[in-house]
Motif scaffolding. Structure first.
Motif, short mmCIF file in Angstrom:
data_model
loop_
_atom_site.label_atom_id
_atom_site.label_comp_id
_atom_site.label_asym_id
_atom_site.label_seq_id
_atom_site.Cartn_x
_atom_site.Cartn_y
_atom_site.Cartn_z
N ALA A 35 -9.68 -11.11 5.89
CA ALA A 35 -8.24 -10.91 5.72
C ALA A 35 -7.51 -11.42 6.96
CB ALA A 35 -7.94 -9.42 5.51
N LYS A 36 -6.25 -11.74 6.82
CA LYS A 36 -5.47 -12.15 7.98
C LYS A 36 -5.51 -11.05 9.03
CE LYS A 36 -2.34 -15.06 5.37
NZ LYS A 36 -0.97 -15.33 4.96
N GLY A 37 -5.60 -11.48 10.31
CA GLY A 37 -5.64 -10.49 11.38
C GLY A 37 -6.30 -11.06 12.62
N THR A 38 -6.49 -10.20 13.60
CA THR A 38 -7.11 -10.58 14.86
C THR A 38 -8.49 -9.96 14.94
OG1 THR A 38 -4.95 -10.75 15.92
CG2 THR A 38 -6.84 -10.53 17.37
N TYR A 39 -9.48 -10.76 15.29
CA TYR A 39 -10.87 -10.34 15.27
C TYR A 39 -11.59 -10.76 16.54
CZ TYR A 39 -10.06 -9.81 10.27
OH TYR A 39 -9.56 -9.44 9.05
N ALA A 40 -12.56 -9.94 16.94
CA ALA A 40 -13.44 -10.30 18.05
C ALA A 40 -14.45 -11.34 17.58
CB ALA A 40 -14.16 -9.06 18.57
N VAL A 41 -14.75 -12.28 18.45
CA VAL A 41 -15.77 -13.30 18.18
C VAL A 41 -16.93 -13.04 19.14
CG1 VAL A 41 -16.32 -15.76 18.22
CG2 VAL A 41 -14.03 -14.99 17.50
N GLN A 42 -18.16 -13.00 18.61
CA GLN A 42 -19.30 -12.79 19.49
C GLN A 42 -20.41 -13.78 19.17
OE1 GLN A 42 -21.39 -8.90 19.67
NE2 GLN A 42 -21.03 -9.14 21.86
N ILE A 43 -20.95 -14.36 20.23
CA ILE A 43 -22.07 -15.30 20.14
C ILE A 43 -23.32 -14.56 20.56
CG2 ILE A 43 -23.04 -17.46 21.01
CD1 ILE A 43 -20.09 -18.25 21.74
N ASN A 44 -24.40 -14.76 19.83
CA ASN A 44 -25.70 -14.18 20.16
C ASN A 44 -26.69 -15.34 20.27
OD1 ASN A 44 -28.26 -13.03 20.16
ND2 ASN A 44 -27.74 -11.49 18.64
N ILE A 45 -27.27 -15.52 21.46
CA ILE A 45 -28.31 -16.53 21.65
C ILE A 45 -29.53 -15.82 22.21
CG2 ILE A 45 -29.01 -18.65 22.83
CD1 ILE A 45 -26.03 -19.38 23.03
N ALA A 46 -30.60 -15.85 21.44
CA ALA A 46 -31.87 -15.25 21.85
C ALA A 46 -31.69 -13.79 22.29
CB ALA A 46 -32.53 -16.08 22.95
N GLY A 47 -30.83 -13.07 21.58
CA GLY A 47 -30.61 -11.66 21.86
C GLY A 47 -29.62 -11.37 22.97
N GLN A 48 -29.11 -12.42 23.60
CA GLN A 48 -28.11 -12.25 24.66
C GLN A 48 -26.73 -12.35 24.04
OE1 GLN A 48 -28.93 -11.51 27.98
NE2 GLN A 48 -30.88 -11.23 26.93
N LEU A 49 -25.92 -11.31 24.17
CA LEU A 49 -24.61 -11.25 23.54
C LEU A 49 -23.51 -11.68 24.50
CD1 LEU A 49 -24.97 -7.82 21.72
CD2 LEU A 49 -25.32 -10.11 20.77
N SER A 50 -22.57 -12.44 23.97
CA SER A 50 -21.41 -12.84 24.76
C SER A 50 -20.42 -11.69 24.85
CB SER A 50 -20.71 -14.04 24.09
OG SER A 50 -20.07 -13.63 22.88
N ASN A 51 -19.40 -11.90 25.68
CA ASN A 51 -18.26 -10.99 25.63
C ASN A 51 -17.58 -11.20 24.28
OD1 ASN A 51 -17.09 -13.45 26.04
ND2 ASN A 51 -16.00 -12.90 27.90
N LYS A 52 -16.47 -10.52 24.04
CA LYS A 52 -15.84 -10.59 22.73
C LYS A 52 -14.38 -11.05 22.83
CE LYS A 52 -18.63 -6.95 20.67
NZ LYS A 52 -18.60 -5.62 20.01
N PRO A 53 -14.17 -12.36 23.05
CA PRO A 53 -12.80 -12.84 23.00
C PRO A 53 -12.29 -12.69 21.56
CG PRO A 53 -14.31 -14.69 23.01
CD PRO A 53 -15.13 -13.43 23.22
N VAL A 54 -10.99 -12.77 21.38
CA VAL A 54 -10.42 -12.57 20.04
C VAL A 54 -9.83 -13.87 19.50
CG1 VAL A 54 -10.00 -10.12 20.34
CG2 VAL A 54 -8.23 -11.75 20.94
N MET A 55 -9.79 -13.95 18.18
CA MET A 55 -9.12 -15.04 17.50
C MET A 55 -8.29 -14.47 16.37
SD MET A 55 -12.09 -16.89 15.15
CE MET A 55 -10.96 -18.01 14.41
N THR A 56 -7.23 -15.18 16.03
CA THR A 56 -6.37 -14.74 14.94
C THR A 56 -6.67 -15.59 13.70
OG1 THR A 56 -4.65 -14.04 16.47
CG2 THR A 56 -3.97 -14.46 14.19
N VAL A 57 -6.93 -14.92 12.60
CA VAL A 57 -7.16 -15.59 11.32
C VAL A 57 -5.86 -15.54 10.53
CG1 VAL A 57 -8.49 -15.53 9.17
CG2 VAL A 57 -9.60 -14.94 11.35
N LYS A 58 -5.42 -16.71 10.09
CA LYS A 58 -4.16 -16.78 9.34
C LYS A 58 -4.41 -17.06 7.87
CE LYS A 58 -1.50 -18.22 13.26
NZ LYS A 58 -0.46 -19.07 13.73
#
Length: 96
Positions: free
Chosen positions: A73-96
């Motif tokens: 749904a439209k809104g702002t969401y955290a984006v997370q990358i996982n590489i070999a079990g290592q998690l990124s921070n959670k910057p946000v993106m807006t879905v329109k």
């Protein structure tokens, strides 16, 4: 928007299957240099399809992930990358 491909840049992606010779302090080689670990990207809690994750050719120490915005749904969401079990921070993106 849902279905669009977006690019996120990051550092610290770990080992890659290099498209050419890697030289410390020199730009990454032309071509795709995929990360070697298992990977995933989530937007909110929804998995995203990853088209590429690896070094950004022509840059030094810069990685990128090209992914498709999943059905949300439209809104702002955290984006997370996982590489070999290592998690990124959670910057946000807006879905329109």
């Amino acid at each position: 928007s849902v279905g669009d491909e977006v690019v996120a840049w990051f550092t610290g992606g770990g080992p890659v299957l290099a498209a050419g010779p890697l030289v410390t302090g020199a730009p990454a080689p032309a071509g795709l240099s995929w990360v070697t670990g298992n990977y995933s990207v989530t937007v909110g809690t929804v998995p995203a399809h990853v088209d590429y994750i690896g070094l950004t050719s022509g840059s030094i120490g810069l990685y990128q992930v090209n992914f498709v915005v999943p059905q949300l749904a439209k809104g702002t969401y955290a984006v997370q990358i996982n590489i070999a079990g290592q998690l990124s921070n959670k910057p946000v993106m807006t879905v329109k």
